[in-house]
Design a protein around this motif. Structure first.
Motif, mmCIF file in Angstrom:
data_model
loop_
_atom_site.group_PDB
_atom_site.id
_atom_site.type_symbol
_atom_site.label_atom_id
_atom_site.label_comp_id
_atom_site.label_asym_id
_atom_site.label_seq_id
_atom_site.Cartn_x
_atom_site.Cartn_y
_atom_site.Cartn_z
ATOM 1 N N GLU A 48 0.061 8.673 4.456
ATOM 2 C CA GLU A 48 -0.769 8.431 3.259
ATOM 3 C C GLU A 48 -0.087 7.515 2.243
ATOM 4 N N ILE A 49 1.201 7.760 1.982
ATOM 5 C CA ILE A 49 1.919 6.942 0.995
ATOM 6 C C ILE A 49 2.092 5.521 1.506
ATOM 7 N N VAL A 50 2.471 5.429 2.782
ATOM 8 C CA VAL A 50 2.637 4.096 3.371
ATOM 9 C C VAL A 50 1.298 3.375 3.323
ATOM 10 N N PHE A 51 0.244 4.103 3.665
ATOM 11 C CA PHE A 51 -1.091 3.510 3.683
ATOM 12 C C PHE A 51 -1.465 2.960 2.307
ATOM 13 N N ALA A 52 -1.264 3.797 1.278
ATOM 14 C CA ALA A 52 -1.654 3.397 -0.079
ATOM 15 C C ALA A 52 -0.870 2.171 -0.540
ATOM 16 N N SER A 53 0.465 2.182 -0.313
ATOM 17 C CA SER A 53 1.255 1.057 -0.815
ATOM 18 C C SER A 53 0.986 -0.211 -0.003
ATOM 19 N N LEU A 54 0.906 -0.049 1.329
ATOM 20 C CA LEU A 54 0.654 -1.249 2.136
ATOM 21 C C LEU A 54 -0.759 -1.796 1.929
ATOM 22 N N PHE A 55 -1.691 -0.899 1.647
ATOM 23 C CA PHE A 55 -3.065 -1.349 1.360
ATOM 24 C C PHE A 55 -3.054 -2.294 0.160
ATOM 25 N N GLY A 56 -2.301 -1.899 -0.858
ATOM 26 C CA GLY A 56 -2.191 -2.727 -2.063
ATOM 27 C C GLY A 56 -1.575 -4.076 -1.748
ATOM 28 N N ILE A 57 -0.491 -4.046 -0.977
ATOM 29 C CA ILE A 57 0.204 -5.308 -0.651
ATOM 30 C C ILE A 57 -0.699 -6.225 0.181
ATOM 31 N N ILE A 58 -1.337 -5.627 1.188
ATOM 32 C CA ILE A 58 -2.222 -6.432 2.049
ATOM 33 C C ILE A 58 -3.378 -7.019 1.236
ATOM 34 N N SER A 59 -3.910 -6.200 0.313
ATOM 35 C CA SER A 59 -5.017 -6.693 -0.514
ATOM 36 C C SER A 59 -4.559 -7.881 -1.348
ATOM 37 N N LEU A 60 -3.347 -7.795 -1.908
ATOM 38 C CA LEU A 60 -2.829 -8.897 -2.729
ATOM 39 C C LEU A 60 -2.648 -10.159 -1.883
ATOM 40 N N ILE A 61 -2.065 -9.983 -0.695
ATOM 41 C CA ILE A 61 -1.838 -11.144 0.177
ATOM 42 C C ILE A 61 -3.170 -11.795 0.557
ATOM 43 N N PHE A 62 -4.123 -10.958 0.952
ATOM 44 C CA PHE A 62 -5.415 -11.522 1.354
ATOM 45 C C PHE A 62 -6.159 -12.115 0.163
ATOM 46 N N GLY A 63 -5.977 -11.507 -0.986
ATOM 47 C CA GLY A 63 -6.571 -12.058 -2.208
ATOM 48 C C GLY A 63 -6.035 -13.461 -2.465
ATOM 49 N N TYR A 64 -4.726 -13.635 -2.283
ATOM 50 C CA TYR A 64 -4.091 -14.927 -2.497
ATOM 51 C C TYR A 64 -4.646 -15.959 -1.513
#
Lengths: 168, 109
Positions: free
Chosen positions: A138-154
């Motif tokens: 769950e923690i890995v999911f939440a933090s990586l979700f944020g990172i992936i969202s930022l990368i894809f947003g960029y």
């Protein structure tokens, strides 16, 4: 003959960077021999300075007609990569303008490329998220979700800017 | 695609589309069209090969042009009745533009 691998970090949204870089290398006498699998490593051989226009094109499943029209017009296919990327080149003289593959920004092409780019992005995004959901805690999911969202947003913004430039 | 939709899509026509349709009053392949347009416009209009391919593909899909034969793996196209109708509509639009322009200039703005 000296041969070297040189690197040019280009992305789908800035093909002009690669085109201008290769043209400059050819002008300095570094002739393109091959492109490596990463698409950013270029095998160049020291030879004669040449004036060559390079153009990156994106065509998914082009018909034989695509190749015959371009070859008849004097273009040579220097490389074709994954997913539909093509690199074409054509020599030209000092007395003529630099040739380009596209002489008109057709809205339909821009829209098609935008749709293709967008589809690929969302597929990758959801694949990444699904992978995380299946394999991550769950923690890995939440933090990586944020990172992936930022990368894809960029990536999304850079692609959007590229298509806006095409449109204008 | 309905005639109305086709008109909305192609009219006003780009110079590229106009000259491609005009060139296809005679059967020609892609590079032949390019050469013909260069000749016709005194080298002013030189259609890029990528633009030529994508415009021909789009026009074929919309049935404005039809492949009539194949020579050395090159498709030879010709304008269809639908394409001809569209070209005539564009010529009539251009004629009106020309007449309005001339009328205003001669009449004094």
């Amino acid at each position: 003959m000296v041969e070297r691998t040189m690197w040019c970090w280009w992305w789908g949204w800035n093909p002009e960077k690669l085109e201008n870089w290769l043209e400059e290398k050819e002008r300095q006498g570094w002739n393109l021999v091959a492109v490596n699998m990463s698409s950013v490593g270029f095998r160049l051989k020291q030879g004669e300075p040449r004036q060559i226009s390079y153009c990156v094109d994106y065509q998914v499943n082009p018909t034989p007609e695509y190749y015959s029209i371009l070859v008849d017009d004097g273009w040579e296919l220097a490389w074709s990569g994954y997913g539909g990327w093509h690199l074409w080149r054509k020599p030209y003289s000092n007395h003529e303008p630099r040739p380009f593959l596209y002489t008109e920004n057709q809205p339909i092409i821009i829209r098609t490329r935008w749709d293709q780019g967008l589809t690929a992005f969302f597929m990758l995004f959801f694949l990444g998220i699904s992978g995380l959901a299946v394999f991550g805690s769950e923690i890995v999911f939440a933090s990586l979700f944020g990172i992936i969202s930022l990368i894809f947003g960029y990536f999304f913004i850079r692609f959007y800017q590229y298509f806006q430039r095409l449109r204008n | 695609m309905s005639e109305h939709k086709l008109r909305n899509k192609y009219i006003p026509m780009t110079e590229t589309a106009y000259y491609i349709l005009l060139s296809l009053m005679q059967p020609r392949h892609g590079y032949g069209i390019k050469q013909h347009v260069r000749e016709l416009t005194g080298k002013r209009l030189d259609i890029g090969a990528g633009t030529m391919y994508s415009t021909l593909s789009r026009m074929e899909k919309d049935r404005l042009i039809i492949p009539v034969k194949e020579e050395n793996r090159r498709k030879i196209y010709q304008i269809s009745d639908k394409g001809r109708e569209l070209l005539e509509a564009e010529i009539s639009r251009l004629k009106k533009l020309y007449e309005h322009g001339l009328g205003q200039l001669e009449g004094g703005i």
